[in-house]
Design a protein around this motif. Structure first.
Motif, mmCIF file in Angstrom:
data_model
loop_
_atom_site.group_PDB
_atom_site.id
_atom_site.type_symbol
_atom_site.label_atom_id
_atom_site.label_comp_id
_atom_site.label_asym_id
_atom_site.label_seq_id
_atom_site.Cartn_x
_atom_site.Cartn_y
_atom_site.Cartn_z
ATOM 1 N N HIS A 1 40.979 35.321 41.198
ATOM 2 C CA HIS A 1 40.364 34.543 40.176
ATOM 3 C C HIS A 1 39.244 33.707 40.643
ATOM 4 N N ASP B 1 44.981 43.189 35.452
ATOM 5 C CA ASP B 1 45.527 42.274 35.081
ATOM 6 C C ASP B 1 44.934 41.813 33.572
ATOM 7 N N HIS C 1 42.247 46.285 42.401
ATOM 8 C CA HIS C 1 42.725 44.891 41.761
ATOM 9 C C HIS C 1 42.622 43.763 43.113
ATOM 10 N N HIS D 1 41.842 39.537 40.984
ATOM 11 C CA HIS D 1 43.389 39.085 41.537
ATOM 12 C C HIS D 1 43.282 37.625 42.104
ATOM 13 N N HIS E 1 43.603 38.424 31.405
ATOM 14 C CA HIS E 1 45.221 37.718 31.249
ATOM 15 C C HIS E 1 45.239 37.360 29.778
ATOM 16 N N ASP F 1 41.079 40.502 35.737
ATOM 17 C CA ASP F 1 41.816 39.321 35.128
ATOM 18 C C ASP F 1 41.767 38.383 33.802
HETATM 19 FE FE LIG Z 1 45.423 37.833 37.693
#
Ligand SMILES: [Fe+2]
Length: 252
Positions: free
Chosen positions: A160, A36, A121, A158, A10, A8
């Motif tokens: 976080h 992600d 994930h 996923h 991002h 993640d």
């Molecule tokens: Fe995410």
């Protein structure tokens, strides 16, 4: 030899750059990415390029959405998704570079198993979609169904939220684990490990989260990074909702 396990990101290049610095300090150059890499943040191209050398690259729901369709994306996530897609197709960049970005996305896998270690994930049941959160430990049917698919160790992202879950229905946050968790001491138990989020932590701590694993011991790391720069970039891009910047300040 140790490996860094990240999730993640991002599109937060400030956080990802800080992870790479910390890895260098630890003499680690191997990386597993749990998906992600893109979505929400302002630097999707740069983050993808930085992760081309990942030993394992898992597909997150944001990669899946940019390649196919993000049917369950809320309006804020969708706004950043559409902006991200335009960035990856932008004709301001060399066509070969765009091709490489999409090609890398196309190589991402939903589940990778390496001996008794699994990477995915969300969860092994629904790789890009299912969330596992601390409250799920009370949902024994869900957790048992997930552990049925794990040989010994499974790393996820996923939610976080950095956390560990064991097949005897116990769980803990990393701050309770001292110097880490020794896989050899699990006995017959299996373990599910969420390494937390590099680029958008949601456990109330704005510091980035990732883990290192030497084959026996998993260690969690929390690090400060220059989130003000990321926040300013999001504010400057009118198509990314400001909410996605504000949450970086508080880790929510
Ligand atoms: Fe995410």
């Amino acid at each position: 030899m140790s490996i860094a396990i990240i999730a993640d990101v991002h599109a937060n290049i400030e956080a990802l750059g800080r992870v790479f610095e910390d890895m260098a300090d630890r003499g680690i150059n191997r990386i597993v990415c749990l998906g992600d890499v893109i979505g929400y943040g302002p630097n999707p191209r740069e983050c993808l390029k930085m992760l081309y050398s990942s030993e394992v690259a898992i597909m997150g729901n944001h990669e899946e959405a940019v390649m196919f369709y993000g049917e369950d994306f809320n309006p804020k996530a969708r706004a950043s998704l559409e902006w991200t897609k335009d960035q990856l197709n932008s004709n301001e960049f060399d066509r070969t570079e765009n091709y490489d970005l999409w090609n890398f996305l196309g190589t991402m896998q939903q589940v990778v198993e390496d001996g008794d270690v699994m990477y995915t994930h969300g969860s092994p049941r629904v790789p890009t979609r299912e969330y596992v959160v601390p409250a799920d430990i009370r949902n024994q049917e869900k957790m048992a169904g997930i552990f049925d698919l794990i040989t010994k160790v499974c790393f996820i992202g996923h939610s976080h939220i950095p956390h560990i879950y064991t097949s005897d229905m116990k769980h803990a946050s990393p701050d309770k684990l001292g110097s880490g968790i020794d896989i050899r001491k699990l006995g017959d138990r299996k373990i599910l490990i969420n390494t937390g989020s590099v680029g958008q932590p949601r456990d109330g701590d704005p510091r980035l989260s990732y883990a290192t694993f030497d084959g026996n011991i998993v260690r969690f790391h929390r690090l400060q990074y220059d989130y003000q720069t990321t926040v300013d970039k999001i504010y400057a891009e009118e198509r990314i909702p400001n909410f996605l910047a504000d949450r970086l300040l508080v880790g929510r």
